[in-house]
Scaffold this active site. Sequence first.
Site, PDB file in Angstrom:
ATOM      1  N   HIS B 141      79.529  54.114 -19.479  1.00  0.00           N
ATOM      2  CA  HIS B 141      78.790  54.969 -18.637  1.00  0.00           C
ATOM      3  C   HIS B 141      80.114  55.768 -18.019  1.00  0.00           C
ATOM      4  O   HIS B 141      80.040  56.982 -18.309  1.00  0.00           O
ATOM      5  CB  HIS B 141      78.018  54.432 -17.686  1.00  0.00           C
ATOM      6  CG  HIS B 141      77.563  55.287 -16.502  1.00  0.00           C
ATOM      7  ND1 HIS B 141      76.288  55.891 -16.596  1.00  0.00           N
ATOM      8  CD2 HIS B 141      78.144  55.567 -15.650  1.00  0.00           C
ATOM      9  CE1 HIS B 141      76.414  56.471 -15.610  1.00  0.00           C
ATOM     10  NE2 HIS B 141      77.450  56.469 -14.828  1.00  0.00           N
ATOM     11  N   GLU B 142      81.058  55.210 -17.755  1.00  0.00           N
ATOM     12  CA  GLU B 142      82.385  56.008 -17.237  1.00  0.00           C
ATOM     13  C   GLU B 142      82.876  56.505 -18.133  1.00  0.00           C
ATOM     14  O   GLU B 142      83.491  57.456 -18.046  1.00  0.00           O
ATOM     15  CB  GLU B 142      83.213  54.580 -16.514  1.00  0.00           C
ATOM     16  CG  GLU B 142      82.397  53.873 -15.215  1.00  0.00           C
ATOM     17  CD  GLU B 142      82.025  54.798 -14.367  1.00  0.00           C
ATOM     18  OE1 GLU B 142      82.141  55.784 -14.090  1.00  0.00           O
ATOM     19  OE2 GLU B 142      81.027  54.314 -13.559  1.00  0.00           O
ATOM     20  N   HIS B 145      81.230  59.771 -18.660  1.00  0.00           N
ATOM     21  CA  HIS B 145      81.877  60.826 -17.692  1.00  0.00           C
ATOM     22  C   HIS B 145      82.932  61.597 -17.965  1.00  0.00           C
ATOM     23  O   HIS B 145      83.121  62.688 -17.694  1.00  0.00           O
ATOM     24  CB  HIS B 145      81.911  60.159 -16.129  1.00  0.00           C
ATOM     25  CG  HIS B 145      80.644  59.699 -15.547  1.00  0.00           C
ATOM     26  ND1 HIS B 145      79.860  60.835 -15.130  1.00  0.00           N
ATOM     27  CD2 HIS B 145      80.056  58.594 -14.756  1.00  0.00           C
ATOM     28  CE1 HIS B 145      78.713  60.523 -14.558  1.00  0.00           C
ATOM     29  NE2 HIS B 145      78.906  58.985 -14.306  1.00  0.00           N
ATOM     30  N   GLU B 213      74.387  61.988 -14.130  1.00  0.00           N
ATOM     31  CA  GLU B 213      74.356  60.587 -14.240  1.00  0.00           C
ATOM     32  C   GLU B 213      73.577  59.992 -15.534  1.00  0.00           C
ATOM     33  O   GLU B 213      73.815  59.294 -16.145  1.00  0.00           O
ATOM     34  CB  GLU B 213      73.849  59.919 -13.149  1.00  0.00           C
ATOM     35  CG  GLU B 213      74.967  60.306 -11.800  1.00  0.00           C
ATOM     36  CD  GLU B 213      76.039  59.270 -11.908  1.00  0.00           C
ATOM     37  OE1 GLU B 213      75.804  58.333 -12.858  1.00  0.00           O
ATOM     38  OE2 GLU B 213      77.135  59.863 -11.601  1.00  0.00           O
TER      39      GLU B 213
END
Lengths: 190, 297
Positions: B141-142, B145, B213
């Site tokens: 997930h990071e 980003h 997100e």
Amino acid sequence: MKFLDALMGRTKPVKANLDALFAIPQAALTLQAGGGFLPTGVGAVCYRANEGAAFATMQTDVQQLLDADGGPAVERSTDSYGFTWLVCRQEPDQVSELVTELHTVNRTLEDNGFGPSLLCSQVGFRSPDGRTLGLVYLYKRGTFYPFAPQPGERRDNALELQVRGLVAGDVPLESDLGRWLALWGAPGLG
Amino acid sequence: MARTRFKSDRGLTARMGLVGFLLAALYLGFGAYLVYASNSIAVGAIIVVALAWGQWYFSDKMALAAMRARVVTPEQAPELHGMIDRLCALADMPKPRVAIADTDLPNAFATGRSPDHAVVCVTTGILRRLDAEELEGVLSHELAHVANRDVAVMTVASALGLLAGFITRWGLYFGGGNRDRGGAPAFIVIWLVSILVYAISFLLTRALSRYRELSADRCGAFLTGKPSALASALTKISGDMARIPSRDLRAAESMNAFFIAPAIRTASLGGLIDSHPPLEKRLEQLARVSAELGRPL
């Protein structure tokens, strides 16, 4: 478009060139002539197993397909990072057959829409004095790099750089050394 | 061309595009109005944009300092590095630096001005609570980003909102003294417009943040192929988050926008001002990804 993609939060998967795998037999000849390295006859494909029935079915199918030729059975193992290795074995001098098997695995995953889950494919070599070497194909980059593990999770960088010089004419090599991923405990290596 | 399951979510892209468009329109209108209304404020605009640029350019250093995180080498954290190595090879992106923050707050964030200068930071709390597969979900997930350049996007999105907020808070002091050029009434109009712009841009940037997100969740889930692991990690983190007393979290407030789950529970006006989507919505999306992965092509 790159700017637009960044703005919209899109990440596109990279297209791989699987035909590059068929350059491995030529590189094997060069390694044998120039470095004394002999193929071990063991190769493996590393991928990330997806959850769900579609992936499990495909994984069983490809194993059955490869085992249908009557040769040594294909083995499946999971490493400590949660990645799956599908290990193929052939006679050491049959590098082309080994590469064909690896290609089949890669192609099947790709055809079933799991191309983004492929990490790398690897073919093992060994020198007469016992040093091991893996020629690794990075699926996402379409490039190769050598990986020479030593006991105690250390790499023989000198050997890796020497091999890079040797096979530079045979296979496309990964120019960014930061992408020469360590594969500790890869099947057939070390 | 090879077939892929890595599909973009049209609806999400469309909503994100709409919010981006509204923000751009709002800022262009506000900028034009400021230039028309007052020259001195145009100078102020340049200063604020410069500040925002600095915030973006030094985002990695500031975030690490704020969290008292330290960058770790592969020797210090071999498992974490090995995990990120493989995820980066899988996603074909340059490897970011890896940092660990020594706090029990279970969280993770990514920052840095570009994928080449990115840092992924995890707290010791998250390392302790999650198993390997869940941690991998959080890291992917990071990394999403980082790949999506969310720090740059959110900085640009909030930069002029900052100016409006600046005028809202301090504008009356500056404007009040400048009576020669038509006086206070004109400035009060600017002030009121600024309040309005600030409010609208606040809501829009928060909406944009929530969409980013969801987008990162989706990319991360496709990368690891295990949406359920990320879902389970989110459930664990959120459960722990709500139990931690809020006074311990005040130091973390400025970092909220980059956390994987917000560290501070805000009283929500129907979710309009939250920086993160509600947990149910994220879990629902991950369940959809899981169903997509399980279906034969």
